[in-house]
Design an enzyme around this catalytic site. Structure first.
Site, PDB file in Angstrom:
ATOM      1  N   HIS A 190       4.739 -47.586  62.041  1.00  0.00           N
ATOM      2  CA  HIS A 190       6.186 -47.690  62.372  1.00  0.00           C
ATOM      3  C   HIS A 190       6.919 -48.661  61.104  1.00  0.00           C
ATOM      4  O   HIS A 190       7.231 -49.876  61.324  1.00  0.00           O
ATOM      5  CB  HIS A 190       6.473 -48.519  63.672  1.00  0.00           C
ATOM      6  N   HIS A 220       9.414 -50.428  78.562  1.00  0.00           N
ATOM      7  CA  HIS A 220       9.431 -51.680  79.557  1.00  0.00           C
ATOM      8  C   HIS A 220      10.256 -51.677  80.562  1.00  0.00           C
ATOM      9  O   HIS A 220      11.491 -50.962  80.252  1.00  0.00           O
ATOM     10  CB  HIS A 220       9.679 -53.050  78.517  1.00  0.00           C
ATOM     11  N   LYS A 266      -6.835 -48.248  66.098  1.00  0.00           N
ATOM     12  CA  LYS A 266      -5.745 -49.149  65.956  1.00  0.00           C
ATOM     13  C   LYS A 266      -6.047 -50.452  65.850  1.00  0.00           C
ATOM     14  O   LYS A 266      -6.452 -51.157  66.907  1.00  0.00           O
ATOM     15  CB  LYS A 266      -4.704 -48.823  67.250  1.00  0.00           C
ATOM     16  N   ALA A 318       9.495 -56.689  73.627  1.00  0.00           N
ATOM     17  CA  ALA A 318       9.761 -55.872  72.349  1.00  0.00           C
ATOM     18  C   ALA A 318       9.229 -54.358  72.607  1.00  0.00           C
ATOM     19  O   ALA A 318       8.266 -54.048  73.172  1.00  0.00           O
ATOM     20  CB  ALA A 318       8.874 -56.475  71.143  1.00  0.00           C
ATOM     21  N   ASN A 366      -2.911 -50.363  73.533  1.00  0.00           N
ATOM     22  CA  ASN A 366      -2.732 -51.665  73.850  1.00  0.00           C
ATOM     23  C   ASN A 366      -2.289 -51.705  75.343  1.00  0.00           C
ATOM     24  O   ASN A 366      -1.297 -52.366  75.875  1.00  0.00           O
ATOM     25  CB  ASN A 366      -1.653 -52.361  73.042  1.00  0.00           C
ATOM     26  N   ASP A 405       6.887 -44.660  68.490  1.00  0.00           N
ATOM     27  CA  ASP A 405       6.766 -45.854  68.892  1.00  0.00           C
ATOM     28  C   ASP A 405       7.472 -46.134  70.109  1.00  0.00           C
ATOM     29  O   ASP A 405       7.982 -47.109  70.424  1.00  0.00           O
ATOM     30  CB  ASP A 405       6.857 -46.966  67.593  1.00  0.00           C
ATOM     31  N   HIS A 454       3.323 -45.080  73.055  1.00  0.00           N
ATOM     32  CA  HIS A 454       2.854 -45.820  74.211  1.00  0.00           C
ATOM     33  C   HIS A 454       3.094 -45.260  75.631  1.00  0.00           C
ATOM     34  O   HIS A 454       4.274 -45.006  76.072  1.00  0.00           O
ATOM     35  CB  HIS A 454       3.627 -47.214  74.312  1.00  0.00           C
ATOM     36  N   LEU A 455       2.149 -45.057  76.330  1.00  0.00           N
ATOM     37  CA  LEU A 455       2.393 -44.413  77.701  1.00  0.00           C
ATOM     38  C   LEU A 455       2.072 -44.953  78.797  1.00  0.00           C
ATOM     39  O   LEU A 455       2.370 -44.915  80.048  1.00  0.00           O
ATOM     40  CB  LEU A 455       1.234 -42.955  77.713  1.00  0.00           C
ATOM     41  N   ARG A 456       1.483 -46.463  78.475  1.00  0.00           N
ATOM     42  CA  ARG A 456       1.098 -47.353  79.624  1.00  0.00           C
ATOM     43  C   ARG A 456       0.249 -46.839  80.610  1.00  0.00           C
ATOM     44  O   ARG A 456      -0.558 -45.863  80.338  1.00  0.00           O
ATOM     45  CB  ARG A 456       2.393 -47.911  80.044  1.00  0.00           C
TER      46      ARG A 456
HETATM   47  C1  NCD Z   1       5.034 -52.083  71.360  1.00  0.00           C
HETATM   48  C2  NCD Z   1       4.743 -51.968  72.817  1.00  0.00           C
HETATM   49  O1  NCD Z   1       5.505 -52.263  73.599  1.00  0.00           O
HETATM   50  O2  NCD Z   1       3.613 -51.809  73.231  1.00  0.00           O
HETATM   51  N1  NCD Z   1       6.427 -52.771  71.023  1.00  0.00           N
HETATM   52  C3  NCD Z   1       6.905 -52.792  70.079  1.00  0.00           C
HETATM   53  O3  NCD Z   1       7.935 -53.443  69.951  1.00  0.00           O
HETATM   54  N2  NCD Z   1       7.011 -51.777  69.107  1.00  0.00           N
HETATM   55  C4  NCD Z   1       3.991 -52.477  70.460  1.00  0.00           C
HETATM   56  C5  NCD Z   1       3.752 -52.265  69.157  1.00  0.00           C
HETATM   57  O4  NCD Z   1       3.934 -51.096  68.763  1.00  0.00           O
HETATM   58  O5  NCD Z   1       3.749 -53.103  68.357  1.00  0.00           O
HETATM   59 ZN    ZN Z   2       3.791 -49.353  69.124  1.00  0.00          ZN
HETATM   60 ZN    ZN Z   3       3.177 -52.113  66.556  1.00  0.00          ZN
END
Ligand code: NCD
Ligand code: ZN
Ligand code: ZN
Length: 337
Positions: free
Chosen positions: A169, A245, A96, A257, A41, A241, A15-17
């Site tokens: 994951h 945040h 995905k 999460a 996402n 993963d 996730h790079l946002r």
């Molecule tokens: C991920 C996220 O923050 O985008 N969070 C996580 O707890 N793994 C989303 C994901 O990979 O399910």
């Molecule tokens: Zn993820």
């Molecule tokens: Zn996930």
């Protein structure tokens, strides 16, 4: 001194946002990885070619690194059909699928797993050779969610035998057993799920920086995951993963999460594999298996890791990494690309 040189390390779930966060985290992955599978996402999620191309450009711009390939993904929608996907097949490494509402920014995901509803999209992907990645959890009791999703993985694997399906994951030994039953099932495993169990998250004082989806499980699950990774199981790939945040969103009532591991992943994996006397298998877990499964040819990069300790920073920008303020036994000595 012990060392290992890793060739073309790959992070097949990242996730790079976007925006400032992208600028903080992208260089940290791009420095030591040769490529990464970029999760879609965002808000709103990446659902068409134009969004995907624009996001890829923003990533390359933020990464500031020539030898780093962002392998792009689309956020699965049942409406995707052959005509929509065919022109995108070269640019889309995977699609995905998120069950609606199951994790961060997944509200636009799929509700109910009716094979006939999903058929047009999954047949098109099958025909075009685009793998399907899934966050496999049901809406059941939190510790059972992944185990309850296994029959859905299996139903899809049987209904679409030419489709490569990646169980993302994985945290539960039951997912590893399913891998053995279907030739078209694969899996990613994170660093943190090789290291922690639910006890580390909630067994003492609550550790928000270890809270993620799926939640870490039992010691026997972790053992099974470790065994698969350390033994270079050919259907298992590293996917961090790494899910940043900002600190205020983690250290809060209603903790977001996600565990942020990108900058420490390679040293921590080297330490783990060395501790188990399995350093020679790390190249498979970190690159060779993914190259084979995804049929990708990442930019050349050599990362030399040595058993000299790394001091992990307290924060990277606003984000607290795994092992913040602690030492890891290994570090990156140099990167050549
Ligand atoms: C991920 C996220 O923050 O985008 N969070 C996580 O707890 N793994 C989303 C994901 O990979 O399910
Ligand atoms: Zn993820
Ligand atoms: Zn996930």
């Amino acid at each position: 001194m012990t060392e290992i040189i890793l060739h073309e390390p790959l992070d097949m779930h990242l996730h790079l946002r976007d925006g400032d966060m992208l600028h903080t985290v992208a260089p940290l992955s791009a420095r030591s990885f040769s490529g990464a599978l970029i999760m879609p996402n965002l808000v709103p999620p990446i659902t068409d070619g134009e969004m995907l191309r624009a996001y890829r450009r923003r990533i390359l711009d933020a990464a500031g690194e020539e030898c780093f390939e962002p392998y792009m993904t689309l956020f699965f929608k049942p409406e995707y059909d052959f005509d929509f996907l065919a022109p995108l097949a070269e640019e889309v490494t995977a699609i995905k699928l998120y069950p609606a509402g199951i994790t961060t920014n997944s509200e636009g995901g799929v509700s109910g797993f009716d094979v006939e509803t999903l058929r047009p999209a999954l047949e098109a992907m099958s025909e075009l050779g685009i793998p399907l990645c899934i966050h496999g959890e049901t809406g059941g009791f939190v510790l059972d969610r992944e185990r309850e999703f296994v029959p859905i993985y299996e139903e899809l694997a049987v209904a679409f035998p030419e489709l490569s399906i990646v169980m993302e994951h994985i945290t539960d030994a039951a997912s590893l057993e399913a891998l053995e039953r279907h030739p078209n099932l694969y899996a990613t495993i994170t660093l943190h799920h090789l290291l922690i169990t639910l006890d580390d998250v909630a067994g003492g004082m609550l550790q928000p920086h270890l809270f993620c989806k799926p939640i870490a499980k039992r010691p026997e699950d972790r053992e099974a995951l470790l065994h698969a990774a350390l033994s270079a199981h050919p259907k298992v790939m590293f996917g961090s993963d790494s899910a940043p945040h900002p600190r205020h969103a983690k250290e809060a009532p209603g903790c977001a999460a996600g565990v942020f591991t990108a900058p420490i992943a390679l040293p921590a994996l080297a330490e783990l594999f060395a501790r188990h006397g399995k350093l020679e298998n790390l190249q498979h877990f970190i690159s060779l298996n993914a190259r084979e499964i995804y049929q990708i040819d990442p930019p050349a990069k050599k990362v030399r890791l040595v058993d000299t300790p790394m001091q992990v920073p307290e924060k990277y920008g606003e984000v607290v990494p795994l092992f913040a303020g602690r030492k890891i036994g290994w570090s990156i000595a140099d990167v050549e690309c």
